[in-house]
Design a protein around this motif. Structure first.
Motif, mmCIF file in Angstrom:
data_model
loop_
_atom_site.group_PDB
_atom_site.id
_atom_site.type_symbol
_atom_site.label_atom_id
_atom_site.label_comp_id
_atom_site.label_asym_id
_atom_site.label_seq_id
_atom_site.Cartn_x
_atom_site.Cartn_y
_atom_site.Cartn_z
ATOM 1 N N LYS A 109 42.156 54.757 39.721
ATOM 2 C CA LYS A 109 43.433 54.119 40.013
ATOM 3 C C LYS A 109 43.242 53.179 41.205
ATOM 4 O O LYS A 109 42.502 53.520 42.128
ATOM 5 N N PRO A 110 43.887 52.028 41.245
ATOM 6 C CA PRO A 110 44.760 51.485 40.184
ATOM 7 C C PRO A 110 43.913 50.890 39.053
ATOM 8 O O PRO A 110 42.785 50.447 39.266
ATOM 9 N N PHE A 111 44.471 50.893 37.859
ATOM 10 C CA PHE A 111 43.771 50.366 36.694
ATOM 11 C C PHE A 111 44.704 49.433 35.948
ATOM 12 O O PHE A 111 45.923 49.464 36.123
ATOM 13 N N THR A 112 44.149 48.594 35.105
ATOM 14 C CA THR A 112 44.985 47.694 34.309
ATOM 15 C C THR A 112 45.400 48.396 33.026
ATOM 16 O O THR A 112 44.688 49.279 32.525
ATOM 17 N N ALA A 113 46.522 47.998 32.502
ATOM 18 C CA ALA A 113 47.021 48.575 31.247
ATOM 19 C C ALA A 113 46.008 48.340 30.131
ATOM 20 O O ALA A 113 45.770 49.223 29.302
ATOM 21 N N THR B 167 41.877 59.107 38.318
ATOM 22 C CA THR B 167 41.774 59.574 39.692
ATOM 23 C C THR B 167 41.976 58.427 40.664
ATOM 24 O O THR B 167 41.644 57.276 40.362
ATOM 25 N N GLY B 168 42.530 58.763 41.812
ATOM 26 C CA GLY B 168 42.743 57.760 42.843
ATOM 27 C C GLY B 168 41.596 57.692 43.825
ATOM 28 O O GLY B 168 41.611 56.886 44.763
ATOM 29 N N HIS B 169 40.575 58.525 43.624
ATOM 30 C CA HIS B 169 39.439 58.568 44.537
ATOM 31 C C HIS B 169 38.126 58.484 43.761
ATOM 32 O O HIS B 169 37.995 59.065 42.676
ATOM 33 N N ALA B 170 37.174 57.782 44.330
ATOM 34 C CA ALA B 170 35.855 57.650 43.699
ATOM 35 C C ALA B 170 35.048 58.913 43.971
ATOM 36 O O ALA B 170 34.159 58.945 44.817
ATOM 37 N N ASP B 171 35.399 59.966 43.266
ATOM 38 C CA ASP B 171 34.743 61.271 43.432
ATOM 39 C C ASP B 171 33.564 61.361 42.464
ATOM 40 O O ASP B 171 33.705 61.772 41.315
ATOM 41 N N VAL B 172 32.377 60.966 42.948
ATOM 42 C CA VAL B 172 31.199 60.912 42.073
ATOM 43 C C VAL B 172 30.828 62.274 41.499
ATOM 44 O O VAL B 172 30.598 62.403 40.293
#
Length: 221
Positions: free
Chosen positions: A114-118, A92-97
Motif C-alpha cells: 500500500k498504496p497501490f493502484t486499482a 500490506t502498508g509495510h515492506a516486510d520482507v
C-alpha cells in the motif's frame, strides 16, 4: 468453509473475498471489484472470514497482512490446514520482507504494498482467479482419472502399467505369468474403461496417475 462439488462449482461465479480491519479500505475494495463486474464480499476480521466464508468456492482472497487480532499469515495457515487452496493476495502498508517471503513460500498468489493502484490490484486478482481456475481444472481431471482407474480389476491395472511402459503383449504376458491372449483381453478392457483410443493416450493417463498419491485412487503407477 464448505467445499463445493465440481458439478456445483461449474455454475458459480468466482468471488473476491476482502479481509481487512479498515472499514474504508473494505468498502473501497468491494466497490472497485463490483465496478469491475466481480462478485465481492468483505470481512472485518480473520475470525469472521474463517467462520462465514465458503473457501471451496472459485475465486481468490484479498487479505490484509497486519490486523489486530489475527495476522494475515495466521489466516493463511488456517486455510492451508483446513485444506483450502484459494489463492491469496496479501496487502500490506509495510515492506516486510520476511513476511512476504513466508507468505509466498506458503503459496500466496501475490504480495502488494500500500498504496497501490486499482489497475495493479485488478490485474493481480484476475491472475489469481485464472490460477484458481487452472488448479480446479487439474483437480477435476485428476478426479476423473481416479474414477476411471477405480473401475479396473487388479489384473487389469497390472496389464495397464506394463503396456503403458512400452512392453509388447507377449512381454507383459511373460512378466505376469499369463497367456498372451489373456493379456490382449485385459488390454481391450483397460482401453475401454480408461476411455483411451490409443496407447499414447493411455500412457499419458498412466503418467498423470503416477503423480497421484496411491491411496487416492488405488493405482500404484
Amino acid at each position: 468453509m464448505a467445499a463445493l462439488s465440481p458439478k456445483a462449482e461449474a455454475t458459480v461465479e468466482p468471488i473476491v473475498y476482502v479481509v481487512d480491519d479498515d472499514e474504508r479500505m473494505r468498502e473501497s475494495l468491494v466497490d472497485l471489484f463490483m465496478a469491475s463486474h466481480k462478485q465481492a464480499s468483505a470481512f472485518a476480521s480473520g475470525t469472521e472470514f474463517l467462520k462465514a466464508a465458503d473457501t471451496g468456492r472459485p475465486g481468490c482472497i484479498v487479505l490484509d497482512l497486519q490486523m489486530p487480532n489475527s495476522s494475515g499469515l495466521a489466516i493463511q495457515h488456517e486455510l492451508i490446514t483446513s485444506g483450502s487452496r484459494m489463492p491469496i493476495i496479501f496487502l500490506t502498508g509495510h515492506a516486510d520482507v520476511p513476511s512476504s517471503v513466508t507468505a509466498l513460500k506458503a503459496g500466496a498468489a501475490d504480495f502488494i504494498l500500500k498504496p497501490f493502484t486499482a489497475q495493479n490490484l485488478l490485474e493481480a486478482v484476475d491472475k489469481a482467479i485464472k490460477l484458481d481456475e487452472e488448479r480446479r481444472r487439474v483437480l477435476n481431471e485428476r478426479n476423473r482419472l481416479c474414477a476411471l482407474a477405480d473401475t479396473l480389476t487388479r489384473r487389469e491395472r497390472e496389464v495397464m502399467l506394463l503396456i503403458a511402459s512400452g512392453l509388447m503383449n507377449k512381454q507383459a504376458a511373460y512378466e505376469l505369468g499369463i497367456s498372451e491372449m489373456t493379456v490382449k483381453l485385459h488390454r481391450m478392457s483397460v482401453m475401454k474403461k480408461m476411455e483411451s483410443r490409443s496407447l499414447a493416450d493411455l500412457a499419458r493417463k498412466v503418467e498423470k496417475l503416477g503423480q497421484i498419491v496411491q491411496h487416492e485412487c488405488g493405482v500404484d503407477a
